[in-house]
Design an enzyme around this catalytic site. Structure first.
Site, PDB file in Angstrom:
ATOM      1  N   ILE B 137     -19.804  20.016 -12.692  1.00 38.82           N
ATOM      2  CA  ILE B 137     -21.055  20.764 -12.856  1.00 38.82           C
ATOM      3  C   ILE B 137     -21.605  20.526 -14.259  1.00 38.82           C
ATOM      4  O   ILE B 137     -20.924  20.817 -15.240  1.00 38.82           O
ATOM      5  CB  ILE B 137     -20.827  22.285 -12.668  1.00 38.82           C
ATOM      6  CG1 ILE B 137     -20.029  22.564 -11.391  1.00 38.82           C
ATOM      7  CG2 ILE B 137     -22.141  23.020 -12.661  1.00 38.82           C
ATOM      8  CD1 ILE B 137     -19.643  24.025 -11.227  1.00 38.82           C
ATOM      9  N   GLU B 191      -0.203  23.891 -10.440  1.00 35.61           N
ATOM     10  CA  GLU B 191       0.843  23.153 -11.144  1.00 35.61           C
ATOM     11  C   GLU B 191       2.208  23.785 -10.846  1.00 35.61           C
ATOM     12  O   GLU B 191       2.295  24.936 -10.430  1.00 35.61           O
ATOM     13  CB  GLU B 191       0.617  23.242 -12.662  1.00 35.61           C
ATOM     14  CG  GLU B 191      -0.779  22.938 -13.105  1.00 35.61           C
ATOM     15  CD  GLU B 191      -0.926  21.513 -13.598  1.00 35.61           C
ATOM     16  OE1 GLU B 191       0.116  20.848 -13.784  1.00 35.61           O
ATOM     17  OE2 GLU B 191      -2.071  21.071 -13.769  1.00 35.61           O
ATOM     18  N   LYS B 206     -12.343  27.918 -21.287  1.00 39.63           N
ATOM     19  CA  LYS B 206     -13.679  27.489 -20.868  1.00 39.63           C
ATOM     20  C   LYS B 206     -14.737  28.519 -21.261  1.00 39.63           C
ATOM     21  O   LYS B 206     -15.840  28.155 -21.654  1.00 39.63           O
ATOM     22  CB  LYS B 206     -13.678  27.248 -19.361  1.00 39.63           C
ATOM     23  CG  LYS B 206     -12.795  26.046 -18.990  1.00 39.63           C
ATOM     24  CD  LYS B 206     -12.484  26.032 -17.508  1.00 39.63           C
ATOM     25  CE  LYS B 206     -11.622  24.847 -17.133  1.00 39.63           C
ATOM     26  NZ  LYS B 206     -11.089  24.995 -15.753  1.00 39.63           N
ATOM     27  N   GLY B 303     -10.732  17.705 -10.239  1.00 39.22           N
ATOM     28  CA  GLY B 303     -10.638  16.539  -9.366  1.00 39.22           C
ATOM     29  C   GLY B 303     -10.970  15.292 -10.147  1.00 39.22           C
ATOM     30  O   GLY B 303     -11.736  15.317 -11.100  1.00 39.22           O
TER      31      GLY B 303
END
Lengths: 431, 431
Positions: B137, B191, B206, B303
Site C-alpha cells: 500500500i 513466525e 509502523k 508478501g
C-alpha cells in the site's frame, strides 16, 4: 523563486472556495513544505456582484479571464470553473504564458487531456489533475508513483458519488429509482439535470483518465462503453441481494495480452467484495497489479474540501517542482499503443432475469438454449409471478464471452415461451 | 547519468527475490519511466552456497558487504536483509559513499529513521522506505504527497497481517487463540517466534513511522503504548460480535490541539466501520484529515511481490530524481515539536466485562460506581454464568478519559461482589 508563490484562481464555486480556505488555514504547513508563502493574487468569477461568504477583497476579483491569464506575476493557474472548450483555450493561454496549471476538471481532461499535456510539455510547464478523479482520493498519484514498478491489469471503481448514493438508498430501503433520485436532488447529492451522473457519462470520463494513466495508453472517452443506472429496478436489486450480490455502478478498465476494454455499467458484485461495502456518496478504486495483487483506495469522491485538498496537494507538488527547477518534467507520454478488445475477447459472468410462461417443459427448453451456447450456470432461481401464469427465472452464468452472451440474449428473445428478458447485468469479482 | 542505473542489493530472501524478479520482468516499463536500463550489479547474501531459485550468476553474489557498499559503480543500495544495528552502519557507509538508499526495514526505520534521514540529507542522498509500512500500500507517499495540503488529525490502521489473520480466524470459526496461532504458524502466516507480531511490537514500529510522517513530529517507538492480542479470549470476541463489534489489533495515532497520542491495542470497532471488513492477512490504513475527511488505503501488508513493488516504486523515484538531479531534496525535517497527551487528555469509549456475584442489588452497586466517575453507558448486557452463582456484565461506555477509566477499573477490582474484571478494551469508530 520569488518571495511568494502567486496563484490565479479560475472559479470561486464550492471547490474554489475550499481551495482558498485551505490555502489560508494551512499556510504554515504549506510554507514548511515549499519554503515560502502562497498567495492568491487574482480570482476569475462570472459575477463580481454575487454575495460570497469568503472575504476576498474586491480588487482580487475579476470577470475578465485575461486579467488572470496574462498577469506576469502569477506562477500557477488553478482551474476550478468547469466547462470544456473555452476553458481549454484559457489553459492553453496560461501554459503559453509559462504558467503551471492545476485543474479539477474531469470533462476537460477526459476530452482534451492529451492535447493539454502535450502543450504543457511543449512550454515546460506542469499540468496536474488529481482532483478530476475521485475527489479526495490520491489515486492518480498512486498509479503514477506508488505502483510505478508494477504492471496494472485491472482498475475497477465506484467513481461517481451520485449514483452510488442512489443505489445505496434503493438497496437499503427497497425504494424505487425515481423516489430516491428525487430525494437525492432535494439533498443536493444529485444535480437538477442528473443525466451526466445517472447515465454513466461522468464515471466514463474518470475511467478514461484512469485507464490512460494505469495502462500508459491513450484511452479516450469514446473508447468507454457506457450504461447508466436509470433502468435498474428495485426488483433486480432485491434478487441480487437474495443471491448474495450488491448492484453498483462500476467502471472497469481491464487489460490482458496487450488489449484493453473499458466500460461503465451497473454490475453485480459479491457482498464480500471490498467495493460492495462502499456506501452513499463515497468513492473507491480497486486496482489489480501483476505484482502487488489487490489494493483499494477509498474516500470522499466529491465535496468542497476533499476536492480542494487534492487541488492544493497538486499545487504543493507544482511549487516543490518550482523550488527544484524541474517543472514540466514529470509527465510521461503513453508508452503503449491502444488496442481494444473485440466482443469475443471480453469474458465475464452475467446475471439475467427472464419472465416465462409457467408450464411443464419450459425450463428445459431454456436451459437447452444455454447449453447450445455452452453457457453454464453458477446460480439459478425460479419463482412464480403472483397472480399470473408466469414464472421468473434468474440465472447467474459462469464466465462467457460478451459476444456469445449477446447472441444468446437475441435467441432468448425469440423463444415464444419467453415472455420477456427483464434485465441482464455483468457480474464481477467472482472467482 | 550513466547508460544504466546500477543497483546493489542487500539480501536475497523473499523480498529480495521479488525485487530482482520485478526488475527483470518490468524492465521495459522501468526504462520508459527512467530513460535507461536498470541493472542489479551486486547482491549481498549470508551464504553463497545456498541453493536459490533465481538465476543470478555466481560472480554477482558476495558475502562481503564492502563489495557492495564500496563499489563505485553502484548508484542505489536496496536493503532487504533486515537487522538493526549492523544494517544501520552499512546504510550510513552507503550514504557516505553518495549512494541512495531504498529500504523495507521497519525495525530499522522505527528506531534509527531520524538518524538515517539526517545522514541522507547531509550527503545529499535519497532515502525512501515505503515498503516498511503496509507492504504493497503506497501509504507513506499518500501522506507526504497526496494529502500534503491537509492537516492530518488521525491515522488508524491494521498494519500487522499476522495478528489480523489470527483475529479473523478466531472470529469466523470461534476458535481459541492458541489453536489459530498454531495453524497460522503451519501455514507460514506467523513466525515460529511470533512475539513481535502478536505482542504488537511490529505494529508499533509502523505506527511510529506513520505518526512521524503524518504529524510532521519526531514520534519514536518508545512513545507508542502497546498491547498485543495474546490475551484476547474467544468469549470477548463472541460478546463483541453480539453487540455489533469486531475486535481488531488497531494502531491509532491521534492529534488534537497540537498534542499526540499513539497506541497499538486490541480495539472494538462497529461492524460497519471500514476497518472491520479488512480480513485475513490484509492491511488497511484509515486517515482522517481536517479537509479531506475520511480516506482509506487497503492492500496486502506483506508478501514477496507486494513488498517488492513498493521497493521498486521507491527505486523508480530515486532514479527519476537522478535524471532530474534532485536527489536528497524531497525529505522534510519534522516541523512540529512532539508533545504527548497525558492520560486525562485521551478520551475514548471502553468495553468492559465483569464477573459478579448474582444477587439482588449488585447491579445497582456497580452502576452507582460508574455514576460516581461520571461514566455513562452506551450498551449493557447481563447474563448468568451457567452452573455458577455468578453473572457476567458487559458494558460499553460513552467516551471518558483514560485516567478516569483506569481509576474506575481499580475501584471495581476492590468491590467485593465483583469476582473479577475479565477484560477491557478501547472502542473506536463510534459517533
Amino acid at each position: 523563486m520569488a518571495e511568494s508563490v502567486k496563484v490565479g484562481l479560475l472559479g470561486l464555486g464550492t471547490v474554489g472556495t475550499g481551495v482558498a480556505s485551505i490555502i489560508t488555514r494551512h499556510q504554515k504547513e504549506l510554507q514548511h513544505q515549499i519554503g515560502c508563502p502562497v498567495e492568491i493574487k487574482k480570482v476569475l468569477v462570472r459575477n463580481k456582484q454575487k454575495l460570497r461568504e469568503n472575504s476576498f477583497e474586491d480588487e482580487l476579483l475579476t470577470e475578465d479571464p485575461q486579467d488572470v491569464l496574462l498577469d506576469d506575476e502569477i506562477d500557477v493557474i488553478v482551474e476550478v470553473i468547469g466547462g470544456v472548450e473555452q476553458t481549454k483555450e484559457w489553459l492553453i493561454t496560461a501554459l503559453s504564458q509559462q504558467k503551471h496549471v492545476v485543474t479539477a476538471n474531469k470533462d476537460l481532461m477526459a476530452i482534451h487531456g492529451a492535447t493539454l499535456l502535450e502543450k504543457a510539455a511543449e512550454y515546460g510547464c506542469d499540468l496536474y489533475y488529481e482532483a478530476s478523479v475521485a475527489g479526495g482520493i490520491p489515486i492518480l498519484r498512486s498509479l503514477s508513483d506508488g505502483l510505478s514498478a508494477d504492471r496494472i491489469t485491472k482498475i475497477m471503481g465506484i467513481v461517481n458519488g451520485t449514483t452510488n448514493y442512489i443505489l445505496t438508498k434503493m438497496s437499503t430501503y427497497g425504494s424505487s429509482y425515481d423516489d430516491v433520485l428525487k430525494q437525492a436532488q432535494e439533498l443536493g447529492f444529485a444535480e437538477s439535470d442528473p443525466t451526466a451522473d445517472v447515465e454513466g457519462l461522468d464515471a466514463a470520463r474518470k475511467m478514461a483518465i484512469l485507464a490512460t494513466l494505469g495502462f500508459s495508453a491513450p484511452v479516450s472517452l469514446d473508447d468507454v462503453k457506457v450504461k447508466g443506472i436509470s433502468g435498474i429496478s428495485d426488483i433486480d436489486l432485491d434478487y441480487a441481494k437474495r443471491l448474495g450480490y450488491t448492484i453498483k455502478l462500476i467502471g472497469i478498465a481491464d487489460r490482458s495480452e496487450g488489449k484493453i476494454d473499458v466500460s461503465v455499467r451497473p454490475t453485480l458484485l459479491p457482498n464480500e467484495h471490498p467495493l460492495s461495502s462502499v456506501h452513499n456518496e463515497y468513492n473507491a478504486v480497486y486496482i489489480h497489479g501483476e505484482a502487488v495483487g489487490e489494493t483499494m483506495f477509498y474516500g470522499p469522491g466529491a465535496g468542497s474540501l476533499p476536492t480542494a485538498t487534492a487541488v492544493v496537494s497538486d499545487l504543493v507538488t507544482v511549487m516543490k517542482n518550482m523550488r527544484l527547477g524541474i517543472n514540466g518534467k514529470s509527465t510521461l507520454a503513453p508508452m503503449n499503443a491502444k488496442q481494444l478488445k473485440a466482443n469475443d475477447e471480453i469474458h465475464t459472468q452475467y446475471f439475467i432475469r427472464l419472465r416465462v410462461i409457467d408450464r411443464t417443459g419450459i425450463f428445459s427448453a431454456i436451459t437447452s438454449l444455454f447449453a447450445e451456447y455452452e453457457v453454464s450456470f453458477e446460480k439459478l432461481l425460479q419463482l412464480p409471478v403472483e397472480g399470473e401464469e408466469l414464472a421468473e427465472i434468474i440465472i447467474v452464468t459462469h464466465k462467457t464471452s460478451q459476444q456469445t452472451f449477446e447472441e444468446l440474449l437475441e435467441r432468448l428473445n425469440q423463444v415464444d415461451v419467453v415472455e420477456s428478458v427483464e434485465s441482464s447485468y455483468c457480474v464481477e469479482g467472482g472467482n
